[in-house]
Design an enzyme around this catalytic site. Structure first.
Site, PDB file in Angstrom:
ATOM      1  N   HIS A   1     -26.174 -29.852   4.062  1.00 43.59           N
ATOM      2  CA  HIS A   1     -25.413 -28.713   4.869  1.00 43.59           C
ATOM      3  C   HIS A   1     -25.428 -29.016   6.172  1.00 43.59           C
ATOM      4  CE1 HIS A   1     -23.905 -24.552   6.255  1.00 43.59           C
ATOM      5  NE2 HIS A   1     -24.641 -24.892   7.305  1.00 43.59           N
TER       6      HIS A   1
ATOM      7  N   ASP B   1     -24.511 -11.614   2.841  1.00 45.19           N
ATOM      8  CA  ASP B   1     -24.311 -12.467   4.018  1.00 45.19           C
ATOM      9  C   ASP B   1     -22.787 -12.512   4.652  1.00 45.19           C
ATOM     10  OD1 ASP B   1     -24.895 -14.860   5.894  1.00 45.19           O
ATOM     11  OD2 ASP B   1     -23.332 -15.952   4.404  1.00 45.19           O
TER      12      ASP B   1
ATOM     13  N   ARG C   1     -21.625 -10.171  12.798  1.00 41.09           N
ATOM     14  CA  ARG C   1     -22.207 -10.988  13.875  1.00 41.09           C
ATOM     15  C   ARG C   1     -21.283 -11.415  14.872  1.00 41.09           C
ATOM     16  NH1 ARG C   1     -25.299 -15.211  10.713  1.00 41.09           N
ATOM     17  NH2 ARG C   1     -25.315 -16.176  12.580  1.00 41.09           N
TER      18      ARG C   1
ATOM     19  N   SER D   1     -28.809 -16.840   6.895  1.00 34.72           N
ATOM     20  CA  SER D   1     -27.199 -16.906   6.460  1.00 34.72           C
ATOM     21  C   SER D   1     -27.166 -18.319   5.797  1.00 34.72           C
ATOM     22  CB  SER D   1     -26.247 -16.842   7.620  1.00 34.72           C
ATOM     23  OG  SER D   1     -25.005 -17.144   7.268  1.00 34.72           O
TER      24      SER D   1
ATOM     25  N   LYS E   1     -27.627 -18.555   0.885  1.00 31.73           N
ATOM     26  CA  LYS E   1     -26.219 -19.354   0.136  1.00 31.73           C
ATOM     27  C   LYS E   1     -26.763 -20.401  -0.632  1.00 31.73           C
ATOM     28  CE  LYS E   1     -23.736 -18.925   3.685  1.00 31.73           C
ATOM     29  NZ  LYS E   1     -22.825 -18.920   4.699  1.00 31.73           N
TER      30      LYS E   1
END
Length: 429
Positions: free
Chosen positions: A86, A165, A172, A187, A191
């Site tokens: 990620h 999320d 947000r 967040s 996931k």
């Protein structure tokens, strides 16, 4: 379900700098997902978290509560180990495209659930959707079959993973609480943990074109996410990487796909190759395959074969010509010398204004739009030679894009000292 609380009590606790209990966290995340806590109340709590922080236990519990709001995937039936990457997002960050097929060609399955771009950072799915026919949405069954047969899948995350999320992320964005490290970390990690990967490598970007401008902040975020992964039993490592200069030579959609294909063909920009290999080595080590050198696999052409199979499996044509923008505009170097700075944020904004990105989640993007830069920091440039090529389907966008490039680069006289910045700044495990 844990004992009932009320939203005001939870907000006041965090406002007054108290730790939230496990049952308070479980209750508020669940109640917000169900609609029993109002957006105004969750906004107040998010601001309290931004200002007063959370400790490791609170962040871990918050992450678990977000995972519990939806389904979890399970890759244990696959014949090979899984590893995922990620990135916190940057400019020209096309690394997922060559990385996923490369790691898959090394015998590790890569389930890459990706997102779309918002603002100046590009989205992996937007890039891939510039390939004719390619589709982002797969069923869980299609995803599992592709992981078994091809070894890599890049697709949209289903709505079933961490629905809390999705709801909180949108909130947000409009309440000035995007920067809260506990909320960023939970967040991303809710996931990734719900996705069920065996190991995870985080590419935490630092610099002007990144979400985290400051090295200490980026390190705190990386440490928080590594701790969350470790607590959840996922082998997690983070690399802090430089995003003061954009990656490669392109920022856009189709043009970044072309650059990724160049890397898989054994060419491509040196920095993209370097970061792809650094992340591949971490992913392979996390999956227990550090005996394989990804550089050898890249040179063999196997990763290119996997790329083509991966695109075809999602109905794309890897051999079709990529879309091209209708209009182009060349920016030339105003003087001769050495390019000493190329600001990632300036380039990212220009690409966005040309139509490569979106301002709102529902906006369309142009496949052909973007920016090509013809020199990187450290390169010599000649007055009047091409420095940037701007691409768009709408010539009316050039003026705003040119504005964003103003002050976005420095050219020093020939012979000026130039110290290149390291690409990988730190490693956290």
């Amino acid at each position: 379900m844990s004992e009932a609380h009320d939203a005001v009590e939870v907000i006041i606790a965090k406002r007054d700098k108290h730790e939230l209990s496990d049952s308070q966290i479980d209750w508020v995340v669940d109640a917000y997902t169900r609609g029993a806590v109002d957006p105004e109340q969750m906004s107040a709590l998010a601001m309290a978290i931004l200002l007063n922080g959370m400790n490791r236990r609170e962040i871990s519990r918050w992450t678990n509560a977000m995972i519990a709001s939806g389904e979890r995937m399970d890759f244990s039936s696959l014949s090979r180990p899984t590893s995922d990457k990620h990135s916190t997002g940057g400019v020209g960050d096309k690394i997922t495209l060559p990385l996923a097929p490369l790691v898959a060609a090394c015998g590790v399955a890569v389930p890459q659930l990706s997102g779309r771009g918002l603002g100046h950072t590009g989205g992996t799915l937007d890039k891939l959707e510039s390939i004719p026919g390619w589709r982002a949405n797969l069923s869980n069954e299609e995803m599992m079959a592709q992981l078994e047969n091809v070894g890599a899948v890049i697709c949209a995350a289903g709505t079933g993973l961490a629905p809390a999320d999705k709801k909180l992320y949108a909130l947000r964005d409009i309440t000035g609480t995007v920067e809260a490290i506990p909320l960023i970390a939970s967040s991303i990690m809710s996931k990734k943990i719900a996705e069920g990967t065996g190991s995870l490598v985080l590419d935490v970007k630092v610099g002007t074109g990144a979400f985290m401008k400051d090295l200490d902040q980026a390190r705190e975020l990386a440490q928080t996410m590594v701790a969350l992964g470790t607590d959840a039993g996922v082998h997690t490592v983070a690399l802090l990487t430089d995003m003061s200069t954009p990656l490669g030579n392109t920022a856009g959609n189709a043009i970044e796909v072309q650059e990724s294909v160049d890397v898989l063909a054994g060419g491509g920009p040196a920095d993209v190759v370097e970061l792809t290999l650094a992340l591949a080595r971490e992913m392979l080590a996390g999956a227990g395959r550090s005996d394989i050198d990804p550089a050898d696999v890249l040179a063999s052409g196997k990763a290119m074969d996997t790329w083509k199979a991966m695109i075809r499996a999602q109905d794309g044509d890897p051999d079709a010509p990529l879309p091209q923008a209708k209009h182009s505009h060349v920016v030339t170097a105003p003087s001769s010398g050495v390019l000493t700075r190329l600001d990632a944020m300036a380039v990212g904004l220009a690409a966005w204004r040309l139509g490569a990105g979106r301002a709102r989640a529902e906006d369309p993007v142009q496949a052909g739009a973007g920016v090509i830069w013809h020199a990187r920091p450290g390169d010599s440039v000649t007055e009047g030679s091409p420095l940037f090529t701007l691409l768009t389907d709408d010539a009316g966008r050039f003026d705003r894009a040119l504005e964003s490039l103003e002050g976005g680069f420095d050219i020093e006289p020939a012979g000026s000292s130039f110290t290149p910045r390291a690409l990988v700044l730190d490693r956290i495990e």
